[in-house]
Design a protein around this motif. Structure first.
Motif, short mmCIF file in Angstrom:
data_model
loop_
_atom_site.label_atom_id
_atom_site.label_comp_id
_atom_site.label_asym_id
_atom_site.label_seq_id
_atom_site.Cartn_x
_atom_site.Cartn_y
_atom_site.Cartn_z
N ASP A 239 0.79 -1.19 0.20
CA ASP A 239 0.15 0.28 0.30
C ASP A 239 1.34 1.33 0.25
OD1 ASP A 239 1.15 0.45 2.58
OD2 ASP A 239 -0.98 0.22 3.18
N ALA A 240 0.15 2.16 0.24
CA ALA A 240 1.07 3.55 0.00
C ALA A 240 2.07 3.68 1.29
CB ALA A 240 -0.49 4.62 -0.16
N PRO B 156 5.00 2.32 -3.56
CA PRO B 156 5.52 4.01 -4.16
C PRO B 156 6.92 4.26 -4.32
CG PRO B 156 3.53 3.41 -2.45
CD PRO B 156 4.64 2.21 -2.30
N ARG C 299 5.16 4.59 -8.60
CA ARG C 299 5.57 3.29 -8.03
C ARG C 299 6.63 2.77 -8.91
NH1 ARG C 299 1.79 1.44 -4.40
NH2 ARG C 299 2.33 -0.78 -4.88
#
Length: 628
Positions: free
Chosen positions: A204-205, A371, A391
């Motif tokens: 995820d981020a 990311p 990304r």
């Protein structure tokens, strides 16, 4: 181990500092227990008194369990603290702090353990100061080195060692594991052999949550058939079966050229939270082991595969598997194959005091999609390519390693190449100064070549060091990847683990001395410490203590783990060097590493190699140092 609900404390929950000057709080703790400090009153919600308290800002919570909340400051002259309070701090080098709960069966036992922790801490500080001074004079007289703190790796601060043993008193017994495969109990061959791991994960981020797929290929090295394999999901120790951090679903087993799912005897969808098709009795050892039955017995030299979808959620808490703000540390998260040998399957519980890990040399091909503003230092050699907008796809290869670990975060990175050609990168969290990062890089570049000269060339080409001074351990080893504080002795110790545990493997749960004592000795040699008089400084305190004791003993005697396994163990190797001669000792360790390169060391192996290297009868030596 299974995390049980925290028992009620004998005394009260208090804030406590750790680090070089944290023992004033231990004395205050004793005063609370004895009731002789009327100015100090504690409850689950509030503690009032003249104690060091966690750092600047607003207090968000006071934990009702033993979970620590650490910040790199020591607060002065705060009389009260509670949720919502503001506190003032001053810098204090090499310190952390946190809320802890002291639990014990009796006040007397708590006091005894605290006194012993103080003695251990003072001895370790003196030894570290002497060793650091020697190393500084020998290798880099201009480099300012810290002169406080415990040397070595993953040494829990003595206060946390106290917590570990006292919590053990009240802990429930471990889950009862299913009987291991008894058919091969007499066969010493370690299997499954030639493991190969292919992993694709996307974060995820934040870099704290990963989803993807893992495939494991293996063969049966044993003449006895394999009826099952076990996956070790080590990082489920933290949440156990209730809230697992590592989840395996949609699991398939294959044998030979064709993969087989449920329609041909495979197993599928073994979620730990009651997903359809799950079989709860397959999870064992507090959900850190998953039994996977094979569709049919796998004969010697035949191959098999296990593949599954994988979810990894990195929890809060600054640990080898944990988070420090925007930085995630992902050690032991990938499911790996357990080992079967003449004793059966190795399904030991997780140890927070030391390590429980035991694996055979394996190959890893790992793809991490993350990311772009996050760096992902990891075991192995990495190549970055652009991914989706914003990304990066990092592809990492590592051969002949026992584990794979990584980190993710907005690290600062510097790199260099040693005279021997090893590429080392140092990744630092926000509050590591450029000067400290450069000093640790320079030290690492010298040390990796120094160790290689003694024990054989470093084979992996690359090494990543991640620095964070908020770790409550001095350092933690993985192949070609280490977690460290800014502490020279810890860096040297961790790099020694690249040989002792990494290249020359061992069962870290059942024989921790084979890597910790050897790494500590290697650190001392690199720092010019000859161990003079070490036997007198490290006396035995119980007839039950053995240098070759397993973690099951040290987890229940945590205050003796460092004095015996680190100090007494390295001392024993110093004494062996004096007994057989320095040249013979140097040759012994070099040749022993070569003979067990990518293999597994045992106490019996080392004793045989040492005896073969000298005409001196070593029987009295083994007896004196309790090396069984």
């Amino acid at each position: 181990m299974t995390r049980q609900t925290a028992p009620q404390p004998v005394g009260c929950e208090i804030p406590a500092t750790t680090g070089a000057y944290g023992f004033g709080v231990l004395g205050a703790t004793l005063d609370v227990y004895r009731g002789i400090r009327p100015d100090l009153h504690c409850s689950v919600r509030r503690c009032a008194g003249s104690l060091p308290l966690p750092g600047a800002g607003t207090v968000r919570r006071i934990t009702p369990t033993e979970e620590p909340v650490r910040v790199p400051w020591v607060v002065e002259a705060v009389l009260k603290i509670g949720v919502g309070d503001s506190v003032a701090a001053r810098p204090a080098s090499d310190h952390t702090s946190g809320y802890v709960r002291v639990v014990g069966a009796s006040i007397e036992e708590v006091e005894r353990r605290m006194r012993e922790a103080q003695r251990v801490h003072r001895r370790a500080r003196r030894a570290d100061r002497r060793a650091t001074d020697r190393f500084s004079a020998r290798h880099h007289p201009r480099l300012p080195l810290p002169t406080t703190g415990v040397h070595g790796v993953r040494r829990l601060h003595p206060l946390f060692a106290v917590l570990a043993v006292l919590l053990t008193v009240a802990a429930a017994p471990p889950d009862r594991a299913a009987p291991p495969d008894r058919a091969a109990a007499a066969d010493p061959t370690r299997t499954p052999g030639t493991p190969s791991y292919s992993v694709d994960l996307r974060s995820d981020a934040t870099g704290a949550h990963w989803r993807g797929h893992e495939r494991i290929a293996f063969s049966n090295a044993s003449p006895e058939p394999l009826n099952e394999v076990y996956l070790r999901l080590w990082d489920n120790f933290r949440g156990g079966c209730a809230t697992p951090s590592v989840r395996v679903t949609d699991l398939h087993v294959g044998q030979g050229a064709q993969d087989r799912g449920l329609q041909d005897g495979g197993v599928q969808d073994r979620g730990a939270q009651g997903t359809p098709g799950a079989t709860p009795d397959r999870y064992e050892v507090a959900c850190t082991a998953l039994r996977v039955p094979l569709p049919r017995p796998l004969p010697q030299a035949a191959s098999g595969t296990v593949e599954f979808d994988l979810t990894v959620d990195v929890p809060d808490g600054i640990d080898r598997f944990g988070r420090d703000g925007a930085f995630s540390f992902v050690g032991n998260a990938l499911p790996v194959l357990a080992v079967r040998d003449g004793t059966g399957w190795h399904l030991d519980p997780y140890s927070e005091l030391g390590e429980s890990f035991f694996g055979l040399s394996s190959d890893f091909a790992v793809t991490l999609d993350h990311p772009t503003d996050l760096l992902v230092p990891a075991t192995g050699t990495a190549v970055d390519t652009p991914g989706e907008p914003g990304r990066t796809v990092t592809r990492i290869g590592a051969r002949n390693v026992r584990e794979f670990a990584w980190a993710a975060g907005p690290f600062s990175r510097i790199a260099g190449r040693s005279a021997g050609g090893v590429r080392i990168s140092v990744y630092s969290v926000t509050d590591i100064t450029p000067k400290d990062a450069q000093a640790m890089l320079d030290l690492s570049l010298r040390t990796i070549d120094d160790h290689a000269a003694h024990y054989g060339p470093y084979p992996y080409g690359d090494l990543a060091t991640v620095l964070d001074n908020r770790f409550d351990f001095a350092g933690m080893e993985y192949p070609a990847f280490v977690l460290d504080r800014v502490r020279p002795s810890a860096v040297i110790h961790e790099l020694a683990h690249q040989w002792w545990y990494g290249i020359v493997g061992d069962d870290q749960y059942r024989a921790p001395w084979l890597d910790e004592s050897f790494a500590e000795y290697s650190m001392a040699v690199a720092m010019g410490d000859t161990g003079e008089g070490c036997t007198a400084r490290t006396p035995w305190q119980s007839a039950d203590e053995r240098l070759t004791g397993p973690m099951s003993y040290w987890d229940t005697h945590p205050d003796r783990y460092v004095p015996v396994i680190y100090d007494r163990g390295s001392c024993a190797l110093h004494e062996l060097r004096r007994l057989i001669g320095p040249d013979t000792m140097t040759t012994l360790l070099h040749d022993y590493a070569r003979a067990h390169w990518y293999g597994v060391s045992t106490t019996a192996d080392f004793k045989a190699a040492a005896q073969a290297a000298t005409s001196v009868d070593l029987t009295p030596f083994w007896r004196e140092h309790r090396i069984d």
